[in-house]
Design an enzyme around this catalytic site. Structure first.
Site, short mmCIF file in Angstrom:
data_model
loop_
_atom_site.label_atom_id
_atom_site.label_comp_id
_atom_site.label_asym_id
_atom_site.label_seq_id
_atom_site.Cartn_x
_atom_site.Cartn_y
_atom_site.Cartn_z
N ASN A 1 45.60 88.39 38.98
CA ASN A 1 46.35 89.55 39.50
C ASN A 1 45.79 89.89 40.87
O ASN A 1 44.69 90.44 40.97
CB ASN A 1 46.19 90.73 38.53
CG ASN A 1 46.84 91.99 39.06
OD1 ASN A 1 47.61 91.95 40.02
ND2 ASN A 1 46.51 93.12 38.45
N GLY B 1 37.28 96.14 38.09
CA GLY B 1 36.77 96.26 39.45
C GLY B 1 35.38 96.88 39.53
O GLY B 1 34.93 97.27 40.60
N LYS C 1 46.81 92.08 42.93
CA LYS C 1 46.97 93.49 43.34
C LYS C 1 47.53 93.52 44.77
O LYS C 1 48.30 92.63 45.12
CB LYS C 1 45.64 94.25 43.17
CG LYS C 1 45.02 93.98 41.78
CD LYS C 1 43.87 94.84 41.43
CE LYS C 1 43.40 94.51 40.01
NZ LYS C 1 42.33 95.35 39.53
N GLU D 1 42.72 95.51 28.88
CA GLU D 1 41.91 95.74 30.07
C GLU D 1 41.25 97.12 29.96
O GLU D 1 41.87 98.14 30.31
CB GLU D 1 42.77 95.70 31.33
CG GLU D 1 43.43 94.35 31.58
CD GLU D 1 43.68 94.11 33.06
OE1 GLU D 1 43.27 93.05 33.55
OE2 GLU D 1 44.27 94.97 33.73
N GLU E 1 46.29 100.58 36.92
CA GLU E 1 46.43 101.17 38.27
C GLU E 1 47.81 101.78 38.44
O GLU E 1 47.96 102.83 39.08
CB GLU E 1 46.12 100.11 39.34
CG GLU E 1 44.62 99.83 39.39
CD GLU E 1 44.25 98.42 39.79
OE1 GLU E 1 45.11 97.70 40.36
OE2 GLU E 1 43.10 98.02 39.53
N HIS F 1 50.06 97.97 34.20
CA HIS F 1 48.67 97.86 34.65
C HIS F 1 48.08 99.28 34.77
O HIS F 1 48.79 100.21 35.18
CB HIS F 1 48.58 97.12 35.98
CG HIS F 1 47.17 96.76 36.32
ND1 HIS F 1 46.30 97.67 36.87
CD2 HIS F 1 46.47 95.62 36.12
CE1 HIS F 1 45.12 97.08 37.01
NE2 HIS F 1 45.20 95.84 36.57
N SER G 1 36.64 92.53 35.23
CA SER G 1 35.43 91.89 35.77
C SER G 1 35.19 90.48 35.23
O SER G 1 34.03 90.07 35.05
CB SER G 1 34.20 92.79 35.56
OG SER G 1 34.37 94.02 36.26
P1 13P Z 1 38.88 92.83 38.09
O1 13P Z 1 38.85 91.41 37.56
O2 13P Z 1 38.75 92.90 39.58
O3 13P Z 1 37.93 93.71 37.36
O4 13P Z 1 40.35 93.39 37.79
C1 13P Z 1 40.88 93.26 36.51
C2 13P Z 1 42.32 93.60 36.57
O5 13P Z 1 42.69 94.74 36.78
C3 13P Z 1 43.30 92.52 36.38
O6 13P Z 1 44.57 93.01 36.19
#
Ligand code: 13P
Length: 261
Positions: free
Chosen positions: A19, A183, A21, A177, A107, A105, A222
């Site tokens: 992903n 992140g 983003k 997640e 976010e 997601h 992560s």
């Molecule tokens: P990270 O791998 O950067 O922690 O992000 C995970 C994520 O949100 C994947 O959709």
């Protein structure tokens, strides 16, 4: 023996999805895909997807055509068209040969007000359009500390998959997640990931035992080349949704290799 086992426990093909983003312009994306394709060309037995910004979709679909890398979007509106400024619909994605879409997601839920009500509409629309939905669920740190994780997951699975008929449940990919692991570099322990994902599988099983066997559930948060193999070896973990580490073709290819059966 093998045939008998296959009959009772159908194998689930792992999926490793990156992903991106809101990273990478179209030219960045082109450079990336040229680096990624040779690195995953020899891989088999694992599905590979990259979930890219809308502006990268056409170039990525063209460049990845004929390879094992599938191109996904990161969001979608449930209506096929309409006065929804800034939104993109399932037919718009399908016509580009986009293969799937990330839905819900954290976010989007936290920063853009994506609701379970909206997701209940989006997931079946994606399925009907032939797009592979990856539905994201997961708890906040506060919910985990308050032993509220199971309630949160139960509510998200119930609401977001509420309009998906039982016979199509296994066609959804679910990504667990935990928000505190996204992140942050703070990956869930194998025990935490396995426990939550087995719980999600049991929730699907409350509706359909057959779907629970077949549905693919990913871990995200992560994931890095250094921790991928341990997470991907867990019995209920069927792949990974990778954020930061998917931005480097080399790191992402290493995670794909870790998922190879
Ligand atoms: P990270 O791998 O950067 O922690 O992000 C995970 C994520 O949100 C994947 O959709």
């Amino acid at each position: 023996m093998a045939a008998a086992k296959a009959k009772t426990t159908p194998a689930r093909t792992p999926l490793v999805a990156g992903n991106w983003k809101m990273y990478k312009t179209e030219s960045d994306a082109e450079e990336y895909i040229q680096a990624l394709l040779p690195r995953v060309a020899a891989v088999s037995g694992v599905d590979v997807a990259i979930c890219v910004p809308f502006t990268d979709l056409r170039a990525m679909v063209d460049s990845a055509r004929g390879s094992r890398v599938e191109v996904y979007a990161q969001n979608m509106h449930h209506e096929p068209e309409g006065a929804f400024t800034g939104e993109v619909s399932a037919p718009m994605l399908s016509e580009l040969d986009v293969r799937g879409v990330v839905l819900g997601h954290s976010e989007r839920r936290q920063l853009f007000g994506e609701s379970d009500k909206a997701l209940a509409l989006k997931v079946p629309v994606a399925l009907d359009a032939g797009l592979q939905p990856i539905l994201c669920v997961g708890e906040t740190e506060q919910e985990r500390d308050g032993e509220d994780t199971e309630r949160k997951l139960r509510q998200q699975i119930k609401d977001d998959l509420g309009n998906v008929p039982d016979e199509r449940l296994a066609d959804v990919v679910i990504a667990y997640e935990p928000i505190w692991a996204i992140g942050t570099g703070r990956v869930a322990t194998p025990e935490q990931a396995q426990e939550a994902i087995a719980f999600i599988r049991a929730l699907v099983g409350d509706r359909s035992a057959e779907a629970a066997q077949r549905v693919r559930i990913l871990y995200g948060g992560s994931v890095k080349p250094e921790n991928a193999a341990e997470l991907l070896a867990l019995p209920d973990v069927d792949g990974a949704l990778v954020g930061g580490a998917s931005l480097q073709a080399d790191a992402f290819a290493q995670i794909v290799s870790a998922a190879t059966p």
